[in-house]
Design an enzyme around this catalytic site. Structure first.
Site, PDB file in Angstrom:
ATOM      1  N   ARG A 169       0.832  -1.215   0.000  1.00 15.53           N
ATOM      2  CA  ARG A 169       0.000   0.000   0.000  1.00 15.53           C
ATOM      3  C   ARG A 169       0.861   1.257   0.000  1.00 15.53           C
ATOM      4  O   ARG A 169       0.560   2.238  -0.687  1.00 15.53           O
ATOM      5  CB  ARG A 169      -0.914   0.023   1.220  1.00 15.53           C
ATOM      6  CG  ARG A 169      -2.099  -0.897   1.058  1.00 15.53           C
ATOM      7  CD  ARG A 169      -2.976  -0.884   2.291  1.00 15.53           C
ATOM      8  NE  ARG A 169      -3.663   0.392   2.498  1.00 15.53           N
ATOM      9  CZ  ARG A 169      -4.363   0.672   3.599  1.00 15.53           C
ATOM     10  NH1 ARG A 169      -4.444  -0.198   4.582  1.00 15.53           N
ATOM     11  NH2 ARG A 169      -4.984   1.824   3.729  1.00 15.53           N
TER      12      ARG A 169
ATOM     13  N   CYS B  48       8.195  -0.103  22.898  1.00 16.31           N
ATOM     14  CA  CYS B  48       8.486   1.191  23.549  1.00 16.31           C
ATOM     15  C   CYS B  48       7.682   2.343  22.946  1.00 16.31           C
ATOM     16  O   CYS B  48       7.735   3.452  23.452  1.00 16.31           O
ATOM     17  CB  CYS B  48       9.987   1.493  23.493  1.00 16.31           C
ATOM     18  SG  CYS B  48      10.583   1.935  21.837  1.00 16.31           S
TER      19      CYS B  48
ATOM     20  N   CYS C 196       6.903   1.272  17.413  1.00 21.50           N
ATOM     21  CA  CYS C 196       7.397   0.084  18.116  1.00 21.50           C
ATOM     22  C   CYS C 196       6.300  -0.450  19.039  1.00 21.50           C
ATOM     23  O   CYS C 196       5.714   0.298  19.817  1.00 21.50           O
ATOM     24  CB  CYS C 196       8.645   0.427  18.922  1.00 21.50           C
ATOM     25  SG  CYS C 196       9.255  -0.975  19.884  1.00 21.50           S
TER      26      CYS C 196
ATOM     27  N   ASN D  37     -19.735  15.174  -1.970  1.00 22.82           N
ATOM     28  CA  ASN D  37     -19.780  13.725  -2.184  1.00 22.82           C
ATOM     29  C   ASN D  37     -20.675  13.462  -3.396  1.00 22.82           C
ATOM     30  O   ASN D  37     -21.750  14.043  -3.487  1.00 22.82           O
ATOM     31  CB  ASN D  37     -20.376  13.048  -0.920  1.00 22.82           C
ATOM     32  CG  ASN D  37     -20.110  11.551  -0.881  1.00 22.82           C
ATOM     33  OD1 ASN D  37     -20.266  10.862  -1.879  1.00 22.82           O
ATOM     34  ND2 ASN D  37     -19.713  11.053   0.270  1.00 22.82           N
TER      35      ASN D  37
ATOM     36  N   GLY E 279     -15.897  13.530   0.970  1.00 19.51           N
ATOM     37  CA  GLY E 279     -15.540  12.162   0.588  1.00 19.51           C
ATOM     38  C   GLY E 279     -15.595  11.133   1.685  1.00 19.51           C
ATOM     39  O   GLY E 279     -14.768  10.230   1.702  1.00 19.51           O
TER      40      GLY E 279
ATOM     41  N   CYS F  90      12.739  -2.121  15.975  1.00 23.32           N
ATOM     42  CA  CYS F  90      12.953  -0.788  16.556  1.00 23.32           C
ATOM     43  C   CYS F  90      14.455  -0.514  16.685  1.00 23.32           C
ATOM     44  O   CYS F  90      15.196  -1.373  17.179  1.00 23.32           O
ATOM     45  CB  CYS F  90      12.286  -0.749  17.920  1.00 23.32           C
ATOM     46  SG  CYS F  90      12.558   0.783  18.815  1.00 23.32           S
TER      47      CYS F  90
ATOM     48  N   VAL G 132      -5.130   7.570   5.770  1.00 20.33           N
ATOM     49  CA  VAL G 132      -3.764   7.286   6.236  1.00 20.33           C
ATOM     50  C   VAL G 132      -2.759   7.455   5.099  1.00 20.33           C
ATOM     51  O   VAL G 132      -1.590   7.143   5.248  1.00 20.33           O
ATOM     52  CB  VAL G 132      -3.661   5.849   6.816  1.00 20.33           C
ATOM     53  CG1 VAL G 132      -4.625   5.666   7.991  1.00 20.33           C
ATOM     54  CG2 VAL G 132      -3.902   4.777   5.753  1.00 20.33           C
ATOM     55  N   ASP G 133      -3.224   7.948   3.953  1.00 20.09           N
ATOM     56  CA  ASP G 133      -2.380   7.942   2.742  1.00 20.09           C
ATOM     57  C   ASP G 133      -1.328   9.057   2.705  1.00 20.09           C
ATOM     58  O   ASP G 133      -0.452   9.073   1.831  1.00 20.09           O
ATOM     59  CB  ASP G 133      -3.243   7.990   1.473  1.00 20.09           C
ATOM     60  CG  ASP G 133      -4.203   9.175   1.435  1.00 20.09           C
ATOM     61  OD1 ASP G 133      -3.853  10.254   1.940  1.00 20.09           O
ATOM     62  OD2 ASP G 133      -5.310   9.024   0.866  1.00 20.09           O
TER      63      ASP G 133
ATOM     64  N   HIS H  86      -6.837   8.294  12.006  1.00 14.27           N
ATOM     65  CA  HIS H  86      -6.557   6.851  11.904  1.00 14.27           C
ATOM     66  C   HIS H  86      -5.084   6.555  11.659  1.00 14.27           C
ATOM     67  O   HIS H  86      -4.746   5.458  11.238  1.00 14.27           O
ATOM     68  CB  HIS H  86      -7.438   6.235  10.804  1.00 14.27           C
ATOM     69  CG  HIS H  86      -8.905   6.332  11.106  1.00 14.27           C
ATOM     70  ND1 HIS H  86      -9.897   6.191  10.160  1.00 14.27           N
ATOM     71  CD2 HIS H  86      -9.552   6.568  12.285  1.00 14.27           C
ATOM     72  CE1 HIS H  86     -11.084   6.340  10.741  1.00 14.27           C
ATOM     73  NE2 HIS H  86     -10.893   6.577  12.019  1.00 14.27           N
TER      74      HIS H  86
HETATM   75  P1  OAD Z   1     -15.687   5.014   2.419  1.00 15.77           P
HETATM   76  O1  OAD Z   1     -15.079   4.112   1.387  1.00 15.77           O
HETATM   77  O2  OAD Z   1     -16.632   4.396   3.402  1.00 15.77           O
HETATM   78  O3  OAD Z   1     -16.487   6.188   1.702  1.00 15.77           O
HETATM   79  C1  OAD Z   1     -15.939   6.938   0.661  1.00 15.77           C
HETATM   80  C2  OAD Z   1     -16.939   8.004   0.278  1.00 15.77           C
HETATM   81  O4  OAD Z   1     -16.347   8.782  -0.751  1.00 15.77           O
HETATM   82  C3  OAD Z   1     -18.263   7.478  -0.278  1.00 15.77           C
HETATM   83  O5  OAD Z   1     -19.343   8.118   0.391  1.00 15.77           O
HETATM   84  C4  OAD Z   1     -18.239   7.882  -1.753  1.00 15.77           C
HETATM   85  O6  OAD Z   1     -19.526   8.229  -2.252  1.00 15.77           O
HETATM   86  C5  OAD Z   1     -17.333   9.113  -1.706  1.00 15.77           C
HETATM   87  N1  OAD Z   1     -16.668   9.422  -2.989  1.00 15.77           N
HETATM   88  C6  OAD Z   1     -16.406   8.583  -4.014  1.00 15.77           C
HETATM   89  N2  OAD Z   1     -15.765   9.240  -4.990  1.00 15.77           N
HETATM   90  C7  OAD Z   1     -15.599  10.514  -4.574  1.00 15.77           C
HETATM   91  C8  OAD Z   1     -15.000  11.690  -5.126  1.00 15.77           C
HETATM   92  N3  OAD Z   1     -14.424  11.668  -6.320  1.00 15.77           N
HETATM   93  N4  OAD Z   1     -15.049  12.820  -4.407  1.00 15.77           N
HETATM   94  C9  OAD Z   1     -15.608  12.860  -3.193  1.00 15.77           C
HETATM   95  N5  OAD Z   1     -16.192  11.785  -2.619  1.00 15.77           N
HETATM   96  C10 OAD Z   1     -16.186  10.637  -3.289  1.00 15.77           C
HETATM   97  O7  OAD Z   1     -14.485   5.765   3.149  1.00 15.77           O
HETATM   98  P2  OAD Z   1     -14.455   6.548   4.524  1.00 15.77           P
HETATM   99  O8  OAD Z   1     -15.748   7.235   4.797  1.00 15.77           O
HETATM  100  O9  OAD Z   1     -13.223   7.367   4.522  1.00 15.77           O
HETATM  101  O10 OAD Z   1     -11.214   3.402   9.118  1.00 15.77           O
HETATM  102  O11 OAD Z   1     -14.271   5.370   5.560  1.00 15.77           O
HETATM  103  C11 OAD Z   1     -14.045   5.724   6.878  1.00 15.77           C
HETATM  104  C12 OAD Z   1     -13.214   4.722   7.564  1.00 15.77           C
HETATM  105  O12 OAD Z   1     -13.751   3.396   7.327  1.00 15.77           O
HETATM  106  C13 OAD Z   1     -11.792   4.569   7.109  1.00 15.77           C
HETATM  107  O13 OAD Z   1     -10.919   5.561   7.580  1.00 15.77           O
HETATM  108  C14 OAD Z   1     -11.437   3.234   7.714  1.00 15.77           C
HETATM  109  C15 OAD Z   1     -12.712   2.442   7.473  1.00 15.77           C
HETATM  110  O14 OAD Z   1     -13.127   1.666   8.515  1.00 15.77           O
HETATM  111  C16 OAD Z   1     -10.220   2.694   9.704  1.00 15.77           C
HETATM  112  O15 OAD Z   1      -9.459   2.006   9.074  1.00 15.77           O
HETATM  113  C17 OAD Z   1     -10.124   2.843  11.182  1.00 15.77           C
END
Ligand code: OAD
Length: 251
Positions: free
Chosen positions: A72, A132, A129, A218, A192, A152, A105-106, A121
């Site tokens: 990733r 520690c 680590c 969105n 998004g 570490c 996280v990107d 996140h």
């Molecule tokens: P999702 O994949 O759940 O949602 C992505 C959203 O982006 C959707 O509502 C899409 O409609 C929208 N979308 C798609 N293309 C787009 C564009 N070009 N411009 C704007 N919006 C667009 O992702 P998140 O809501 O970020 O957590 O998910 C939240 C969390 O779910 C993540 O951080 C992760 C996961 O569990 C952890 O890993 C702790």
């Protein structure tokens, strides 16, 4: 409300406000080439993220989890911030009080220049680590036959990606900082996110309840867009630059 009116209303709300919270999710990075969480294209060697991004998966097979994160990290490294990230980075200079809370996280927000941000996140640009807690930059690539698990520098403990995994608690202070910004914000710009992960979604809805003007960007309808004062329906890489132009036109 047509699209033009929606853009104007959003720009006016941003123009008037002094305290702004921006909340982003995976959708903002889609136009940079990074698949969203709940959209298509999220599989790696037949595994879903939910099967790899857990403490249990790491305990059972740390090498597999590390190989996935190394893959990733390489993928993200090939991607660049898009116009949406750039507008959010520029936006922070317009507000005395500003916070970007991202679920991503990107690392594309800091690469676009965002500084007043909290990465709810964690981030793929760092590892931590297990023993520690020392934070170090994400490791350099290794050959396929080398051990993918870094150690570490200080205590030789096993390192893990500095990412919040499913089932883990938020780190102390992180959510509190975002909640403070949500409580104080006059305007909240959500970009998004599906709003399906509760603490982040709650930030936007709570701010709205406390009187903030809520803007959602969105292409799809979500619980957040349903509550929003303005829903800018479309891709953020196109709509945020248009919103920025409207804002500049106001002064
Ligand atoms: P999702 O994949 O759940 O949602 C992505 C959203 O982006 C959707 O509502 C899409 O409609 C929208 N979308 C798609 N293309 C787009 C564009 N070009 N411009 C704007 N919006 C667009 O992702 P998140 O809501 O970020 O957590 O998910 C939240 C969390 O779910 C993540 O951080 C992760 C996961 O569990 C952890 O890993 C702790």
């Amino acid at each position: 409300m047509d699209d033009q009116e929606a853009l104007s209303r959003a720009a006016e709300a941003l123009f008037r406000a002094e305290r702004c919270l921006v909340l982003t999710g995976a959708g903002i990075s889609l136009e940079s080439g990074i698949p969203t969480f709940r959209g298509p294209g999220g599989l790696w060697e037949g595994f879903r993220a939910e099967e790899l991004a857990t403490p249990e998966a790491f305990a059972a097979n740390p090498a597999r989890v590390w190989r996935w994160y190394r893959w990733r990290a390489a993928q993200y490294g090939d991607c660049a911030p898009n116009g949406g990230h750039e507008v959010i980075a520029k936006l922070e200079d317009r507000f005395p009080d500003f916070l970007l809370a991202t679920q991503n996280v990107d690392g594309l927000h800091p690469r676009a220049g965002s500084r007043r941000l909290v990465e709810l996140h964690g981030t793929i640009t760092q590892m931590r680590c297990e023993i520690c807690g020392a934070l170090e930059p994400f490791p350099d690539p290794v050959a396929p036959d080398e051990d993918p698990i870094p150690r570490c520098d200080g205590c030789h403990g096993r390192m893990r990606p500095h990412i919040l995994w499913f089932g883990e608690q938020y780190w102390p202070g992180v959510l509190e900082r975002a909640m403070g910004a949500a409580r104080d914000a006059e305007v909240v710009l959500v970009v998004g996110t599906s709003g399906q992960v509760w603490p982040p979604a709650m930030l936007a809805l709570q701010a709205k309840r406390l009187g903030a003007f809520l803007i959602d960007v969105n292409p799809d309808a979500t619980e957040i867009s349903a509550a929003a004062d303005v829903h800018l329906r479309g891709p953020s890489g196109e709509l945020l630059p248009l919103l920025w132009e409207r804002l500049l036109a106001l002064g």
